[in-house]
Design a protein around this motif. Structure first.
Motif, PDB file in Angstrom:
ATOM      1  N   GLN A 149       0.824  -1.204   0.000  1.00  0.00           N
ATOM      2  CA  GLN A 149       0.000   0.000   0.000  1.00  0.00           C
ATOM      3  C   GLN A 149       0.862   1.259   0.000  1.00  0.00           C
ATOM      4  O   GLN A 149       0.502   2.274  -0.579  1.00  0.00           O
ATOM      5  CB  GLN A 149      -0.948  -0.004   1.204  1.00  0.00           C
TER       6      GLN A 149
ATOM      7  N   GLY B  44     -13.389   3.992  -0.812  1.00  0.00           N
ATOM      8  CA  GLY B  44     -11.941   4.127  -0.764  1.00  0.00           C
ATOM      9  C   GLY B  44     -11.515   5.539  -0.419  1.00  0.00           C
ATOM     10  O   GLY B  44     -12.300   6.352   0.076  1.00  0.00           O
ATOM     11  N   GLU B  50      -4.999   9.262   1.400  1.00  0.00           N
ATOM     12  CA  GLU B  50      -4.212   8.179   2.014  1.00  0.00           C
ATOM     13  C   GLU B  50      -2.949   8.746   2.658  1.00  0.00           C
ATOM     14  O   GLU B  50      -2.560   8.344   3.747  1.00  0.00           O
ATOM     15  CB  GLU B  50      -3.839   7.127   0.958  1.00  0.00           C
ATOM     16  N   SER B  73      -5.859  -1.638  -0.325  1.00  0.00           N
ATOM     17  CA  SER B  73      -6.895  -1.681  -1.357  1.00  0.00           C
ATOM     18  C   SER B  73      -6.349  -2.561  -2.466  1.00  0.00           C
ATOM     19  O   SER B  73      -5.169  -2.911  -2.452  1.00  0.00           O
ATOM     20  CB  SER B  73      -7.201  -0.278  -1.872  1.00  0.00           C
ATOM     21  N   ILE B  97     -11.363   0.016   0.204  1.00  0.00           N
ATOM     22  CA  ILE B  97     -10.152  -0.115   1.019  1.00  0.00           C
ATOM     23  C   ILE B  97     -10.513  -0.688   2.392  1.00  0.00           C
ATOM     24  O   ILE B  97     -11.600  -0.396   2.917  1.00  0.00           O
ATOM     25  CB  ILE B  97      -9.464   1.267   1.131  1.00  0.00           C
TER      26      ILE B  97
END
Lengths: 214, 126
Positions: A149, B44, B50, B73, B97
């Motif tokens: 990620q 998400g 993020e 994700s 996610i």
């Protein structure tokens, strides 16, 4: 005030002619997860072109906990050159557990906690630097799964900011490395297999960053 | 009535997060995750969200109870030639996610089609 006006005019000219003839001077951030070899690569670049080094390296994660900067490194390939300001950033992670430093790397609890605290501050600083770089070298360990990620988040941010990126598929000196996996995972970006440790294929790497970041 | 021991997993619909600003969304996620929940967000997060979530997480790690998050994700499919040409249209693509406390959620594999995770339950009596 005249100085400010001069700077604005100078900047406008740089942008105009930089756009036409390519840039000569770029600030590049070296990004990636912990232990991908970011500082080893930064050392390789700085040592190859100035004879100096950037910082210490270690098998213990989060060795680099503050961003370090080395300015005015001129790299050359073929007939072209590019001046770099290199920012070696701390590894980006979503979790930091001080127990890992204690149990796996023999640190005392105090040392482990201190390192973990500094590492959290380093991650924040690394992400903040994204606002202030012109281009990014994303260092990935070619012996590890590329779909982490952290890799996906960093790449997504670079794409959203339209920052040019070169992926350094590092550690190809390891038998388990698979740079082909990285190439097929991220076909939209240049992926250069290399070993920052041994220097293998760094000539191709320099050629690519000059071509891609100018 | 009390719930039996276990890890709570919440599926969060797109409509729940849609009206929230990014900062509000990050706060909501961290509050839930720090309370020990695992969240699956249908909509998400964007890549900048993020990154903000990672920064906020780092600021809140206390090295005792909260050691960070696990977030995954699906890996995005490599862009098609058409998408690469119109690069701008593909930026900030979002996919479902899963986010949870680092001590409760562990990723065991992922690719462009599947995210495999384990939800770690605390040992009995802990």
């Amino acid at each position: 005030m005249p100085v400010a006006v001069f700077e604005k005019v100078n900047s406008a000219f740089s942008k105009l002619f930089g756009g036409i003839f390519g840039k000569k001077h770029v600030k590049i951030g070296i990004y990636g997860p912990p232990n991908a070899g970011k500082t080893t690569l930064a050392n390789r670049i700085v040592r190859d072109w100035t004879g100096e080094i950037m910082g210490s390296t270690s098998p213990i994660p989060h060795e680099t906990r503050r961003a370090r900067r080395k300015a005015d490194i001129v790299i050359k390939s073929g007939g072209s050159s590019l001046t770099l300001d290199v920012i070696d950033t701390p590894g980006i992670a979503t979790k930091i557990d001080f127990h890992e430093f204690v149990e796996q790397h023999g640190m005392t609890e105090d040392e482990g906690r201190r390192r973990a605290k500094e590492a959290t501050e380093g991650v924040i600083e690394a992400i903040r630097w994204l606002e202030d770089v012109d281009a990014v070298i994303l260092v990935m360990d070619s012996a590890e799964d590329p779909f982490t990620q952290v890799n996906v988040t960093i790449l997504g941010n670079l794409e959203a900011r339209k920052l040019p990126v070169v992926i350094a598929a590092n550690k190809i000196d390891l038998p388990s490395s698979s740079p082909a996996t990285l190439k097929s995972a991220f076909p939209q970006h240049p992926v250069i297999p290399l070993s920052a440790l041994t220097g293998y294929n760094v000539d191709q790497f320099y050629k690519t960053i000059i071509r891609h970041f100018r | 009535m009390t719930n039996p021991p276990g890890i709570r997993l919440d599926l969060v619909a797109q409509d729940r997060l849609k009206p929230m600003q990014s900062a509000e969304k990050i706060r909501f996620i961290l509050d839930e995750v720090e309370a020990g929940k695992v969240l699956v967000l249908e909509s998400g997060l964007t890549p900048p969200e993020e990154a903000q979530l990672i920064q906020a997480t780092m600021a809140e790690i206390d090295h005792e109870h909260f050691l960070g998050i696990e977030m995954q994700s699906y890996a995005l499919d490599p862009p098609t030639r058409w998408e690469r040409w119109f690069h701008g249209f593909t930026k900030g693509k979002r996919r479902t996610i899963v986010i949870g406390p680092a001590t409760a959620l562990k990723t065991i594999g992922k690719d462009t089609r599947t995210v495999e995770t384990l939800i770690l339950t605390p040992p009995a009596g802990a």
